[in-house]
Design a protein around this motif. Structure first.
Motif, PDB file in Angstrom:
ATOM      1  N   SER A  41     -51.773  13.203-111.345  1.00  0.00           N
ATOM      2  CA  SER A  41     -51.611  13.242-109.686  1.00  0.00           C
ATOM      3  C   SER A  41     -52.454  14.363-109.274  1.00  0.00           C
ATOM      4  CB  SER A  41     -50.087  13.200-109.405  1.00  0.00           C
ATOM      5  OG  SER A  41     -49.694  14.607-109.862  1.00  0.00           O
ATOM      6  N   PHE A  42     -52.628  14.360-107.912  1.00  0.00           N
ATOM      7  CA  PHE A  42     -53.219  15.377-107.145  1.00  0.00           C
ATOM      8  C   PHE A  42     -53.042  15.243-105.589  1.00  0.00           C
ATOM      9  CE2 PHE A  42     -56.163  12.079-107.562  1.00  0.00           C
ATOM     10  CZ  PHE A  42     -56.902  11.905-106.528  1.00  0.00           C
ATOM     11  N   ASP A  43     -53.235  16.221-104.755  1.00  0.00           N
ATOM     12  CA  ASP A  43     -53.038  16.481-103.515  1.00  0.00           C
ATOM     13  C   ASP A  43     -53.906  15.489-102.788  1.00  0.00           C
ATOM     14  OD1 ASP A  43     -50.849  18.418-103.819  1.00  0.00           O
ATOM     15  OD2 ASP A  43     -51.861  19.859-103.178  1.00  0.00           O
ATOM     16  N   GLU A  44     -53.736  14.320-102.889  1.00  0.00           N
ATOM     17  CA  GLU A  44     -54.417  13.067-102.161  1.00  0.00           C
ATOM     18  C   GLU A  44     -54.308  13.439-100.574  1.00  0.00           C
ATOM     19  OE1 GLU A  44     -55.213   8.584-102.946  1.00  0.00           O
ATOM     20  OE2 GLU A  44     -53.543   9.314-104.205  1.00  0.00           O
ATOM     21  N   GLY A  45     -55.713  13.335 -99.888  1.00  0.00           N
ATOM     22  CA  GLY A  45     -55.586  13.582 -98.625  1.00  0.00           C
ATOM     23  C   GLY A  45     -55.761  14.851 -98.148  1.00  0.00           C
ATOM     24  N   ARG A  46     -55.520  15.788 -99.148  1.00  0.00           N
ATOM     25  CA  ARG A  46     -55.724  17.380 -98.866  1.00  0.00           C
ATOM     26  C   ARG A  46     -57.008  17.662 -99.141  1.00  0.00           C
ATOM     27  NH1 ARG A  46     -51.779  22.001 -99.110  1.00  0.00           N
ATOM     28  NH2 ARG A  46     -53.089  23.933 -99.740  1.00  0.00           N
ATOM     29  N   PRO A  47     -57.509  18.722 -98.511  1.00  0.00           N
ATOM     30  CA  PRO A  47     -59.077  19.164 -98.837  1.00  0.00           C
ATOM     31  C   PRO A  47     -58.757  20.120-100.302  1.00  0.00           C
ATOM     32  CG  PRO A  47     -58.420  19.733 -96.476  1.00  0.00           C
ATOM     33  CD  PRO A  47     -57.226  18.996 -96.956  1.00  0.00           C
ATOM     34  N   GLY A  49     -59.262  23.180-102.168  1.00  0.00           N
ATOM     35  CA  GLY A  49     -59.413  24.329-102.020  1.00  0.00           C
ATOM     36  C   GLY A  49     -58.037  25.004-102.429  1.00  0.00           C
ATOM     37  N   VAL A  50     -57.979  26.487-101.574  1.00  0.00           N
ATOM     38  CA  VAL A  50     -56.778  27.044-102.289  1.00  0.00           C
ATOM     39  C   VAL A  50     -55.746  26.570-102.147  1.00  0.00           C
ATOM     40  CG1 VAL A  50     -55.559  29.309-101.884  1.00  0.00           C
ATOM     41  CG2 VAL A  50     -58.233  29.276-102.056  1.00  0.00           C
ATOM     42  N   ASP A  51     -54.715  26.598-102.896  1.00  0.00           N
ATOM     43  CA  ASP A  51     -53.217  25.924-103.053  1.00  0.00           C
ATOM     44  C   ASP A  51     -53.371  24.267-103.351  1.00  0.00           C
ATOM     45  OD1 ASP A  51     -52.007  28.196-102.756  1.00  0.00           O
ATOM     46  OD2 ASP A  51     -52.120  27.925-100.461  1.00  0.00           O
ATOM     47  N   PHE A  52     -54.483  23.585-103.464  1.00  0.00           N
ATOM     48  CA  PHE A  52     -54.557  22.432-104.158  1.00  0.00           C
ATOM     49  C   PHE A  52     -54.074  22.344-105.521  1.00  0.00           C
ATOM     50  CE2 PHE A  52     -56.435  18.622-106.113  1.00  0.00           C
ATOM     51  CZ  PHE A  52     -56.759  17.676-105.121  1.00  0.00           C
ATOM     52  N   VAL A  53     -53.170  21.319-105.714  1.00  0.00           N
ATOM     53  CA  VAL A  53     -52.247  21.191-106.869  1.00  0.00           C
ATOM     54  C   VAL A  53     -52.808  19.901-107.491  1.00  0.00           C
ATOM     55  CG1 VAL A  53     -49.850  20.870-107.740  1.00  0.00           C
ATOM     56  CG2 VAL A  53     -50.427  22.409-105.919  1.00  0.00           C
ATOM     57  N   TYR A  54     -52.723  19.825-108.934  1.00  0.00           N
ATOM     58  CA  TYR A  54     -52.897  18.590-109.670  1.00  0.00           C
ATOM     59  C   TYR A  54     -52.102  18.748-110.807  1.00  0.00           C
ATOM     60  CZ  TYR A  54     -56.941  21.387-111.771  1.00  0.00           C
ATOM     61  OH  TYR A  54     -57.595  21.971-112.442  1.00  0.00           O
ATOM     62  N   LYS A  55     -51.959  17.541-111.476  1.00  0.00           N
ATOM     63  CA  LYS A  55     -51.165  17.468-112.724  1.00  0.00           C
ATOM     64  C   LYS A  55     -52.011  16.688-113.733  1.00  0.00           C
ATOM     65  CE  LYS A  55     -46.713  18.302-110.894  1.00  0.00           C
ATOM     66  NZ  LYS A  55     -45.415  17.638-110.473  1.00  0.00           N
ATOM     67  N   GLU A  56     -52.200  17.107-114.919  1.00  0.00           N
ATOM     68  CA  GLU A  56     -52.885  16.368-115.953  1.00  0.00           C
ATOM     69  C   GLU A  56     -52.296  16.428-116.949  1.00  0.00           C
ATOM     70  OE1 GLU A  56     -56.646  18.761-115.838  1.00  0.00           O
ATOM     71  OE2 GLU A  56     -56.015  19.563-117.570  1.00  0.00           O
ATOM     72  N   HIS A  57     -52.611  15.423-117.881  1.00  0.00           N
ATOM     73  CA  HIS A  57     -52.428  15.255-119.509  1.00  0.00           C
ATOM     74  C   HIS A  57     -53.424  15.704-120.243  1.00  0.00           C
ATOM     75  CE1 HIS A  57     -51.375  13.298-123.600  1.00  0.00           C
ATOM     76  NE2 HIS A  57     -50.291  13.917-123.279  1.00  0.00           N
ATOM     77  N   GLY A  58     -53.314  16.447-121.169  1.00  0.00           N
ATOM     78  CA  GLY A  58     -54.568  16.843-121.924  1.00  0.00           C
ATOM     79  C   GLY A  58     -54.305  17.947-123.094  1.00  0.00           C
ATOM     80  N   GLY A  59     -55.257  18.574-123.468  1.00  0.00           N
ATOM     81  CA  GLY A  59     -55.166  19.736-124.610  1.00  0.00           C
ATOM     82  C   GLY A  59     -55.829  19.331-125.917  1.00  0.00           C
ATOM     83  N   ILE A  60     -55.989  19.992-126.925  1.00  0.00           N
ATOM     84  CA  ILE A  60     -56.595  19.924-128.046  1.00  0.00           C
ATOM     85  C   ILE A  60     -55.906  19.632-128.967  1.00  0.00           C
ATOM     86  CG2 ILE A  60     -58.338  21.480-129.144  1.00  0.00           C
ATOM     87  CD1 ILE A  60     -58.311  23.678-126.938  1.00  0.00           C
ATOM     88  N   PHE A  61     -56.417  18.647-129.905  1.00  0.00           N
ATOM     89  CA  PHE A  61     -55.764  18.110-130.832  1.00  0.00           C
ATOM     90  C   PHE A  61     -55.336  19.099-131.761  1.00  0.00           C
ATOM     91  CE2 PHE A  61     -55.545  16.298-135.187  1.00  0.00           C
ATOM     92  CZ  PHE A  61     -54.761  15.149-135.127  1.00  0.00           C
TER      93      PHE A  61
END
Length: 150
Positions: A41-47, A49-61
């Motif tokens: 997810s991410f701040d859709e519609g928000r430019p 820049g500073v305070d922009f938030v996103y979530k991800e799934h990932g890492g290193i095996f």
């Protein structure tokens, strides 16, 4: 264990403005960041820049998890700082662009150096296992992942 860091750099045949526009597309992070498997997810519609938030799934095996990220510093066409946290490790991420003029037969063409630095700041309960794994395996895996990103 202390803080650990991996850094990679490359020169790209594009202007910093072109690269910057691509770097600001959160929905495309999984296309170019090797350790990002999916942007959740991410701040859709928000430019971006500073305070922009996103979530991800990932890492290193074999260590994959969901993480929460926020852009904490943003200097257009020059530098972004993101701070990530998966509950076990805090991850400061610096993305820097440096415009490099280059002479070509057709005139002046722009090239840009992209440098990405990722820190790993484990919480106390991860210090021992990561302290053992970092010098044996994880530093090489983290650096290889960073190298594939750039």
């Amino acid at each position: 264990m202390g803080n650990k860091q991996v850094v990679a750099s490359t020169i790209i045949d594009a202007s910093s403005e072109e690269i910057w526009a691509f770097l600001a597309e959160a929905n495309r992070f999984a296309e170019w960041v090797d350790a990002t498997k999916e942007v959740l997810s991410f701040d859709e519609g928000r430019p971006f820049g500073v305070d922009f938030v996103y979530k991800e799934h990932g890492g290193i095996f074999p260590f994959f998890s969901k993480s929460h990220w926020i852009v904490t510093s943003y200097t257009p066409y020059t530098k972004q700082v993101h701070t990530g946290d998966d509950g076990k490790v805090k991850m400061p991420l610096d993305i820097c662009l440096e415009s490099l003029p280059s002479e070509t037969a057709a005139g002046h063409e722009r090239k840009t150096r992209l440098t990405i630095s990722l820190g790993l700041n484990p919480r106390w309960f991860v210090n021992l296992p990561l302290g053992i794994l970092w010098p044996c395996v994880m530093r090489r895996k983290a650096q290889a992942s960073m190298d594939r990103t750039v």
